[in-house]
Design a protein around this motif. Structure first.
Motif, PDB file in Angstrom:
ATOM      1  N   GLY A  10       0.790  -1.222   0.000  1.00  0.00           N
ATOM      2  CA  GLY A  10       0.000   0.000   0.000  1.00  0.00           C
ATOM      3  C   GLY A  10       0.827   1.280   0.000  1.00  0.00           C
ATOM      4  N   TRP A  11       2.139   1.162   0.150  1.00  0.00           N
ATOM      5  CA  TRP A  11       3.015   2.331   0.146  1.00  0.00           C
ATOM      6  C   TRP A  11       3.684   2.488  -1.203  1.00  0.00           C
ATOM      7  CZ3 TRP A  11       4.455   5.967   3.901  1.00  0.00           C
ATOM      8  CH2 TRP A  11       3.823   5.812   5.148  1.00  0.00           C
ATOM      9  N   CYS A  12       3.965   3.718  -1.568  1.00  0.00           N
ATOM     10  CA  CYS A  12       4.799   4.026  -2.730  1.00  0.00           C
ATOM     11  C   CYS A  12       5.965   4.868  -2.241  1.00  0.00           C
ATOM     12  CB  CYS A  12       4.024   4.795  -3.792  1.00  0.00           C
ATOM     13  SG  CYS A  12       2.932   3.758  -4.757  1.00  0.00           S
ATOM     14  N   LEU A  62       6.970  19.321  -5.014  1.00  0.00           N
ATOM     15  CA  LEU A  62       5.582  19.586  -5.393  1.00  0.00           C
ATOM     16  C   LEU A  62       5.156  18.681  -6.542  1.00  0.00           C
ATOM     17  CD1 LEU A  62       3.065  21.270  -4.956  1.00  0.00           C
ATOM     18  CD2 LEU A  62       4.044  23.012  -6.463  1.00  0.00           C
ATOM     19  N   ARG A  63       6.001  18.549  -7.548  1.00  0.00           N
ATOM     20  CA  ARG A  63       5.665  17.726  -8.717  1.00  0.00           C
ATOM     21  C   ARG A  63       5.490  16.256  -8.340  1.00  0.00           C
ATOM     22  NH1 ARG A  63       3.093  15.764 -12.125  1.00  0.00           N
ATOM     23  NH2 ARG A  63       3.826  15.244 -14.194  1.00  0.00           N
ATOM     24  N   ARG A  64       6.358  15.742  -7.481  1.00  0.00           N
ATOM     25  CA  ARG A  64       6.251  14.318  -7.119  1.00  0.00           C
ATOM     26  C   ARG A  64       4.991  14.046  -6.332  1.00  0.00           C
ATOM     27  NH1 ARG A  64      10.711  15.868  -3.248  1.00  0.00           N
ATOM     28  NH2 ARG A  64       9.603  15.949  -1.295  1.00  0.00           N
ATOM     29  N   LEU A  65       4.570  14.987  -5.488  1.00  0.00           N
ATOM     30  CA  LEU A  65       3.329  14.803  -4.747  1.00  0.00           C
ATOM     31  C   LEU A  65       2.122  14.861  -5.679  1.00  0.00           C
ATOM     32  CD1 LEU A  65       4.182  16.882  -1.574  1.00  0.00           C
ATOM     33  CD2 LEU A  65       3.962  14.391  -1.738  1.00  0.00           C
ATOM     34  N   GLN A  66       2.169  15.764  -6.647  1.00  0.00           N
ATOM     35  CA  GLN A  66       1.099  15.828  -7.644  1.00  0.00           C
ATOM     36  C   GLN A  66       1.018  14.507  -8.404  1.00  0.00           C
ATOM     37  OE1 GLN A  66       2.579  19.260  -9.741  1.00  0.00           O
ATOM     38  NE2 GLN A  66       1.260  20.689  -8.618  1.00  0.00           N
ATOM     39  N   LEU A  67       2.163  13.954  -8.761  1.00  0.00           N
ATOM     40  CA  LEU A  67       2.206  12.671  -9.464  1.00  0.00           C
ATOM     41  C   LEU A  67       1.588  11.571  -8.609  1.00  0.00           C
ATOM     42  CD1 LEU A  67       3.167  10.755 -11.741  1.00  0.00           C
ATOM     43  CD2 LEU A  67       5.372  10.647 -10.565  1.00  0.00           C
ATOM     44  N   GLY A  68       1.929  11.533  -7.345  1.00  0.00           N
ATOM     45  CA  GLY A  68       1.342  10.534  -6.448  1.00  0.00           C
ATOM     46  C   GLY A  68      -0.165  10.632  -6.409  1.00  0.00           C
ATOM     47  N   LYS A  69      -0.683  11.844  -6.325  1.00  0.00           N
ATOM     48  CA  LYS A  69      -2.134  12.040  -6.308  1.00  0.00           C
ATOM     49  C   LYS A  69      -2.761  11.607  -7.631  1.00  0.00           C
ATOM     50  CE  LYS A  69      -3.376  12.982  -2.370  1.00  0.00           C
ATOM     51  NZ  LYS A  69      -4.277  12.047  -1.714  1.00  0.00           N
ATOM     52  N   GLU A  70      -2.112  11.956  -8.749  1.00  0.00           N
ATOM     53  CA  GLU A  70      -2.619  11.564 -10.072  1.00  0.00           C
ATOM     54  C   GLU A  70      -2.735  10.045 -10.185  1.00  0.00           C
ATOM     55  OE1 GLU A  70       0.100  13.240 -12.940  1.00  0.00           O
ATOM     56  OE2 GLU A  70      -0.329  15.278 -12.278  1.00  0.00           O
ATOM     57  N   LEU A  71      -1.823   9.329  -9.543  1.00  0.00           N
ATOM     58  CA  LEU A  71      -1.809   7.870  -9.616  1.00  0.00           C
ATOM     59  C   LEU A  71      -2.624   7.208  -8.504  1.00  0.00           C
ATOM     60  CD1 LEU A  71       1.940   7.362 -10.594  1.00  0.00           C
ATOM     61  CD2 LEU A  71      -0.067   7.210 -12.087  1.00  0.00           C
ATOM     62  N   GLY A  72      -3.261   7.998  -7.654  1.00  0.00           N
ATOM     63  CA  GLY A  72      -4.117   7.461  -6.606  1.00  0.00           C
ATOM     64  C   GLY A  72      -3.378   6.930  -5.384  1.00  0.00           C
ATOM     65  N   PRO A 105       2.167  24.887  -0.667  1.00  0.00           N
ATOM     66  CA  PRO A 105       1.400  23.890  -1.422  1.00  0.00           C
ATOM     67  C   PRO A 105       1.896  22.456  -1.174  1.00  0.00           C
ATOM     68  CG  PRO A 105       2.617  25.351  -2.921  1.00  0.00           C
ATOM     69  CD  PRO A 105       2.801  25.876  -1.531  1.00  0.00           C
ATOM     70  N   ILE A 106       3.161  22.292  -0.851  1.00  0.00           N
ATOM     71  CA  ILE A 106       3.681  20.955  -0.522  1.00  0.00           C
ATOM     72  C   ILE A 106       2.997  20.444   0.736  1.00  0.00           C
ATOM     73  CG2 ILE A 106       5.730  19.726   0.338  1.00  0.00           C
ATOM     74  CD1 ILE A 106       7.381  21.546  -1.601  1.00  0.00           C
ATOM     75  N   LEU A 107       2.933  21.280   1.761  1.00  0.00           N
ATOM     76  CA  LEU A 107       2.307  20.872   3.017  1.00  0.00           C
ATOM     77  C   LEU A 107       0.814  20.594   2.838  1.00  0.00           C
ATOM     78  CD1 LEU A 107       4.123  23.294   5.498  1.00  0.00           C
ATOM     79  CD2 LEU A 107       4.605  20.856   5.069  1.00  0.00           C
ATOM     80  N   VAL A 108       0.157  21.382   2.014  1.00  0.00           N
ATOM     81  CA  VAL A 108      -1.269  21.151   1.736  1.00  0.00           C
ATOM     82  C   VAL A 108      -1.464  19.787   1.072  1.00  0.00           C
ATOM     83  CG1 VAL A 108      -3.221  21.927   0.318  1.00  0.00           C
ATOM     84  CG2 VAL A 108      -1.922  23.583   1.666  1.00  0.00           C
ATOM     85  N   ALA A 111      -0.950  16.759   3.402  1.00  0.00           N
ATOM     86  CA  ALA A 111      -2.085  16.533   4.295  1.00  0.00           C
ATOM     87  C   ALA A 111      -3.191  15.717   3.645  1.00  0.00           C
ATOM     88  CB  ALA A 111      -2.629  17.873   4.789  1.00  0.00           C
ATOM     89  N   THR A 112      -3.195  15.599   2.322  1.00  0.00           N
ATOM     90  CA  THR A 112      -4.241  14.836   1.632  1.00  0.00           C
ATOM     91  C   THR A 112      -3.921  13.345   1.551  1.00  0.00           C
ATOM     92  OG1 THR A 112      -3.328  15.148  -0.591  1.00  0.00           O
ATOM     93  CG2 THR A 112      -4.823  16.866   0.237  1.00  0.00           C
ATOM     94  N   PHE A 113      -2.690  12.952   1.912  1.00  0.00           N
ATOM     95  CA  PHE A 113      -2.329  11.538   1.921  1.00  0.00           C
ATOM     96  C   PHE A 113      -2.732  10.925   3.261  1.00  0.00           C
ATOM     97  CE2 PHE A 113       0.440  13.275  -1.308  1.00  0.00           C
ATOM     98  CZ  PHE A 113       0.473  12.278  -2.262  1.00  0.00           C
TER      99      PHE A 113
END
Length: 146
Positions: A10-12, A62-72, A105-108, A111-113
């Motif tokens: 369950g971790w990436c 920031l980009r890597r976190l966005q990528l993680g969110k894009e991939l669920g 924005p990184i901290l925001v 917090a969504t993970f």
């Protein structure tokens, strides 16, 4: 290989690096997202606009976190060779007002993970992402707006 938690189901895990040819100068980011089995899911090598080394590190975060969110992804372990970046995220504060524009924005996003970790790795252990960030600088494509 970093914390054992990153390799639990369950971790990436995302290794990251930012590079700049000057301070500021031409800059690029690189990151590799791996699943809990250590298998690469996605690699990124992107040119960004002119930046300092620290700005490049924050932009790749920031980009890597966005990528993680894009991939669920819901549980993420971030690992990079910028001790400054790791310490700033742990403290939720930077002494530079300029870098705070990237930290907020990184901290925001963090917090969504459901869960996250961030840890430091020595430069020698982060060679793949170093190559990706430097390839982006060498590439002739126009810079991104990041």
């Amino acid at each position: 290989m970093g914390s054992a938690k990153a390799w639990e189901p369950g971790w990436c895990k995302v290794n990251f690096d930012g590079a700049s040819t000057g301070n500021p100068g031409k800059s690029g980011i690189g990151c590799i997202l791996r699943n809990s089995n250590g298998i690469s899911i996605k690699e990124i090598s992107e040119k960004i606009r002119v930046a300092t080394n620290n700005e490049a590190e924050f932009r790749v975060a920031l980009r890597r976190l966005q990528l993680g969110k894009e991939l669920g992804v819901q549980r993420i372990h971030l690992e990079g060779d910028s001790l400054n970046m790791v310490n700033v995220v742990h403290c939720n504060n930077t002494l530079s007002w300029h870098l705070n524009q990237w930290l907020r924005p990184i901290l925001v996003l963090l917090a969504t993970f459901d869960e996250f970790q961030i840890s430091h790795i020595f430069r020698e252990g982060n060679g793949e992402t170093d190559k990706l960030s430097k390839m982006a600088i060498a590439d002739g494509d126009p810079p991104l707006a990041l």
